[in-house]
Design a protein around this motif. Structure first.
Motif, PDB file in Angstrom:
ATOM      1  N   MET A 215     -59.855 -22.269 -10.190  1.00  0.00           N
ATOM      2  CA  MET A 215     -58.485 -22.541 -10.608  1.00  0.00           C
ATOM      3  C   MET A 215     -57.545 -21.504  -9.980  1.00  0.00           C
ATOM      4  SD  MET A 215     -57.147 -23.075 -14.451  1.00  0.00           S
ATOM      5  CE  MET A 215     -55.674 -23.976 -14.683  1.00  0.00           C
ATOM      6  N   SER A 216     -56.391 -21.957  -9.517  1.00  0.00           N
ATOM      7  CA  SER A 216     -55.452 -21.049  -8.875  1.00  0.00           C
ATOM      8  C   SER A 216     -54.631 -20.293  -9.912  1.00  0.00           C
ATOM      9  CB  SER A 216     -54.537 -21.827  -7.933  1.00  0.00           C
ATOM     10  OG  SER A 216     -53.802 -22.774  -8.661  1.00  0.00           O
ATOM     11  N   GLU A 217     -54.048 -19.214  -9.474  1.00  0.00           N
ATOM     12  CA  GLU A 217     -53.221 -18.389 -10.352  1.00  0.00           C
ATOM     13  C   GLU A 217     -51.949 -19.126 -10.753  1.00  0.00           C
ATOM     14  OE1 GLU A 217     -52.424 -14.745  -8.265  1.00  0.00           O
ATOM     15  OE2 GLU A 217     -54.257 -13.823  -9.020  1.00  0.00           O
ATOM     16  N   ILE A 218     -51.510 -18.884 -11.972  1.00  0.00           N
ATOM     17  CA  ILE A 218     -50.247 -19.444 -12.464  1.00  0.00           C
ATOM     18  C   ILE A 218     -49.318 -18.282 -12.756  1.00  0.00           C
ATOM     19  CG2 ILE A 218     -49.137 -20.762 -14.297  1.00  0.00           C
ATOM     20  CD1 ILE A 218     -51.840 -22.222 -14.656  1.00  0.00           C
ATOM     21  N   THR A 219     -48.144 -18.317 -12.181  1.00  0.00           N
ATOM     22  CA  THR A 219     -47.139 -17.281 -12.420  1.00  0.00           C
ATOM     23  C   THR A 219     -46.072 -17.837 -13.342  1.00  0.00           C
ATOM     24  OG1 THR A 219     -47.544 -16.331 -10.240  1.00  0.00           O
ATOM     25  CG2 THR A 219     -45.489 -15.708 -11.338  1.00  0.00           C
ATOM     26  N   THR A 220     -45.768 -17.085 -14.397  1.00  0.00           N
ATOM     27  CA  THR A 220     -44.721 -17.457 -15.340  1.00  0.00           C
ATOM     28  C   THR A 220     -43.546 -16.515 -15.152  1.00  0.00           C
ATOM     29  OG1 THR A 220     -46.364 -18.255 -16.914  1.00  0.00           O
ATOM     30  CG2 THR A 220     -44.159 -17.814 -17.779  1.00  0.00           C
ATOM     31  N   TYR A 221     -42.357 -17.091 -15.073  1.00  0.00           N
ATOM     32  CA  TYR A 221     -41.120 -16.334 -14.889  1.00  0.00           C
ATOM     33  C   TYR A 221     -40.295 -16.449 -16.165  1.00  0.00           C
ATOM     34  CZ  TYR A 221     -42.528 -17.062 -10.053  1.00  0.00           C
ATOM     35  OH  TYR A 221     -43.246 -17.100  -8.883  1.00  0.00           O
ATOM     36  N   TYR A 222     -39.865 -15.317 -16.685  1.00  0.00           N
ATOM     37  CA  TYR A 222     -39.004 -15.273 -17.868  1.00  0.00           C
ATOM     38  C   TYR A 222     -37.611 -14.877 -17.392  1.00  0.00           C
ATOM     39  CZ  TYR A 222     -43.418 -15.347 -20.360  1.00  0.00           C
ATOM     40  OH  TYR A 222     -44.649 -15.709 -20.842  1.00  0.00           O
ATOM     41  N   LEU A 223     -36.624 -15.701 -17.742  1.00  0.00           N
ATOM     42  CA  LEU A 223     -35.261 -15.479 -17.268  1.00  0.00           C
ATOM     43  C   LEU A 223     -34.317 -15.393 -18.452  1.00  0.00           C
ATOM     44  CD1 LEU A 223     -36.646 -18.026 -15.372  1.00  0.00           C
ATOM     45  CD2 LEU A 223     -34.850 -17.161 -13.916  1.00  0.00           C
ATOM     46  N   GLU A 224     -33.228 -14.663 -18.268  1.00  0.00           N
ATOM     47  CA  GLU A 224     -32.261 -14.521 -19.339  1.00  0.00           C
ATOM     48  C   GLU A 224     -30.842 -14.513 -18.800  1.00  0.00           C
ATOM     49  OE1 GLU A 224     -32.893 -10.763 -21.326  1.00  0.00           O
ATOM     50  OE2 GLU A 224     -32.511  -9.610 -19.502  1.00  0.00           O
ATOM     51  N   MET A 225     -29.929 -14.799 -19.722  1.00  0.00           N
ATOM     52  CA  MET A 225     -28.497 -14.727 -19.468  1.00  0.00           C
ATOM     53  C   MET A 225     -27.915 -14.017 -20.692  1.00  0.00           C
ATOM     54  SD  MET A 225     -25.874 -17.878 -18.615  1.00  0.00           S
ATOM     55  CE  MET A 225     -26.765 -18.346 -17.120  1.00  0.00           C
ATOM     56  N   LYS A 226     -27.224 -12.913 -20.450  1.00  0.00           N
ATOM     57  CA  LYS A 226     -26.701 -12.107 -21.557  1.00  0.00           C
ATOM     58  C   LYS A 226     -25.221 -12.320 -21.814  1.00  0.00           C
ATOM     59  CE  LYS A 226     -30.123  -8.442 -21.214  1.00  0.00           C
ATOM     60  NZ  LYS A 226     -30.326  -7.001 -21.024  1.00  0.00           N
ATOM     61  N   ASN A 227     -24.590 -13.152 -20.983  1.00  0.00           N
ATOM     62  CA  ASN A 227     -23.164 -13.395 -21.137  1.00  0.00           C
ATOM     63  C   ASN A 227     -22.838 -14.742 -20.514  1.00  0.00           C
ATOM     64  OD1 ASN A 227     -20.274 -13.386 -20.586  1.00  0.00           O
ATOM     65  ND2 ASN A 227     -20.343 -11.199 -21.062  1.00  0.00           N
TER      66      ASN A 227
ATOM     67  N   GLU B  99     -31.221 -14.472 -14.782  1.00  0.00           N
ATOM     68  CA  GLU B  99     -31.877 -13.394 -14.050  1.00  0.00           C
ATOM     69  C   GLU B  99     -33.289 -13.222 -14.588  1.00  0.00           C
ATOM     70  OE1 GLU B  99     -29.298 -10.030 -14.619  1.00  0.00           O
ATOM     71  OE2 GLU B  99     -27.795 -10.827 -13.243  1.00  0.00           O
ATOM     72  N   ILE B 100     -34.253 -13.013 -13.688  1.00  0.00           N
ATOM     73  CA  ILE B 100     -35.633 -12.795 -14.086  1.00  0.00           C
ATOM     74  C   ILE B 100     -35.747 -11.407 -14.728  1.00  0.00           C
ATOM     75  CG2 ILE B 100     -38.011 -12.485 -13.273  1.00  0.00           C
ATOM     76  CD1 ILE B 100     -37.317 -14.436 -10.973  1.00  0.00           C
ATOM     77  N   TYR B 101     -36.364 -11.369 -15.922  1.00  0.00           N
ATOM     78  CA  TYR B 101     -36.583 -10.073 -16.554  1.00  0.00           C
ATOM     79  C   TYR B 101     -38.059  -9.749 -16.727  1.00  0.00           C
ATOM     80  CZ  TYR B 101     -37.357 -12.465 -21.067  1.00  0.00           C
ATOM     81  OH  TYR B 101     -37.818 -13.262 -22.076  1.00  0.00           O
ATOM     82  N   LYS B 102     -38.956 -10.736 -16.494  1.00  0.00           N
ATOM     83  CA  LYS B 102     -40.383 -10.469 -16.596  1.00  0.00           C
ATOM     84  C   LYS B 102     -41.131 -11.554 -15.827  1.00  0.00           C
ATOM     85  CE  LYS B 102     -42.667 -11.218 -20.535  1.00  0.00           C
ATOM     86  NZ  LYS B 102     -43.235 -11.061 -21.900  1.00  0.00           N
ATOM     87  N   THR B 103     -42.226 -11.169 -15.210  1.00  0.00           N
ATOM     88  CA  THR B 103     -43.110 -12.082 -14.504  1.00  0.00           C
ATOM     89  C   THR B 103     -44.543 -11.782 -14.920  1.00  0.00           C
ATOM     90  OG1 THR B 103     -41.595 -12.092 -12.604  1.00  0.00           O
ATOM     91  CG2 THR B 103     -43.805 -12.912 -12.218  1.00  0.00           C
ATOM     92  N   GLU B 104     -45.326 -12.831 -15.180  1.00  0.00           N
ATOM     93  CA  GLU B 104     -46.738 -12.683 -15.536  1.00  0.00           C
ATOM     94  C   GLU B 104     -47.562 -13.615 -14.664  1.00  0.00           C
ATOM     95  OE1 GLU B 104     -46.458 -11.723 -20.326  1.00  0.00           O
ATOM     96  OE2 GLU B 104     -46.857 -13.772 -19.681  1.00  0.00           O
TER      97      GLU B 104
END
Length: 163
Positions: free
Chosen positions: A1-13, A156-161
């Protein structure tokens, strides 16, 4: 199985939003009468192509509990009378709203609907009283343009796993 990357994004305003105009053939309506069957149908209709599996085994009671939560709101996009996509917002603690689910039906991908539907979702999130932060996550299993749409709208991306 290939790797899965998860991107966490946010907007603060809300000022970060770089919105897209509404296409003539697209309308978006909030679901005001809870119907867990509709939420389940939308999840399956949009999510099947992206391997959304986390809710597939839920019972009717679990779906009902999910869909009737006062901190969940659902919108459906329509084009020419057919479902074009949907999104769900989940209000969390401390003024945080998550775009819990977001996507288009297979026949509506590539028609210029994604940018506007995401703009609508972001505006709806910021319009939900007391919102101080909006966030969303996507992964490498999603459409190749998903991450670009999120960042183009101002997230904007704030975390990647990677798993």
């Amino acid at each position: 199985m290939s790797e899965i990357t998860t991107y966490y994004l946010e907007m603060k305003n809300v000022a970060q939003l770089n919105g897209k105009d509404q296409p003539d053939q697209l309308s978006v309506v909030e679901v005001e009468n809870d119907q867990f069957e509709l939420n389940r149908f939308l999840y399956q209709l949009v999510g099947a192509q992206w391997q959304w599996t986390d809710k597939l085994a839920l019972s009717d009671d679990a779906w009902k509990h999910y869909a009737e939560d006062k901190n969940l709101r659902t919108w459906v996009a329509y084009s020419q009378g057919a479902i074009a996509g949907y999104y769900e917002l989940s209000k969390q603690d401390n003024g945080v709203v998550e775009i819990a689910y977001f996507g288009l039906t297979p026949q509506c991908i590539g028609r210029g609907f994604g940018g506007y539907l995401l703009t609508h979702a972001i505006n709806s999130a910021w319009g939900w009283g007391g919102t101080e932060r909006v966030w969303v996550h996507t992964c490498s299993l999603d459409h190749k343009s998903a991450l670009a749409n999120y960042t183009a709208r101002g997230f904007e991306i704030y975390k990647t796993e990677t798993e």
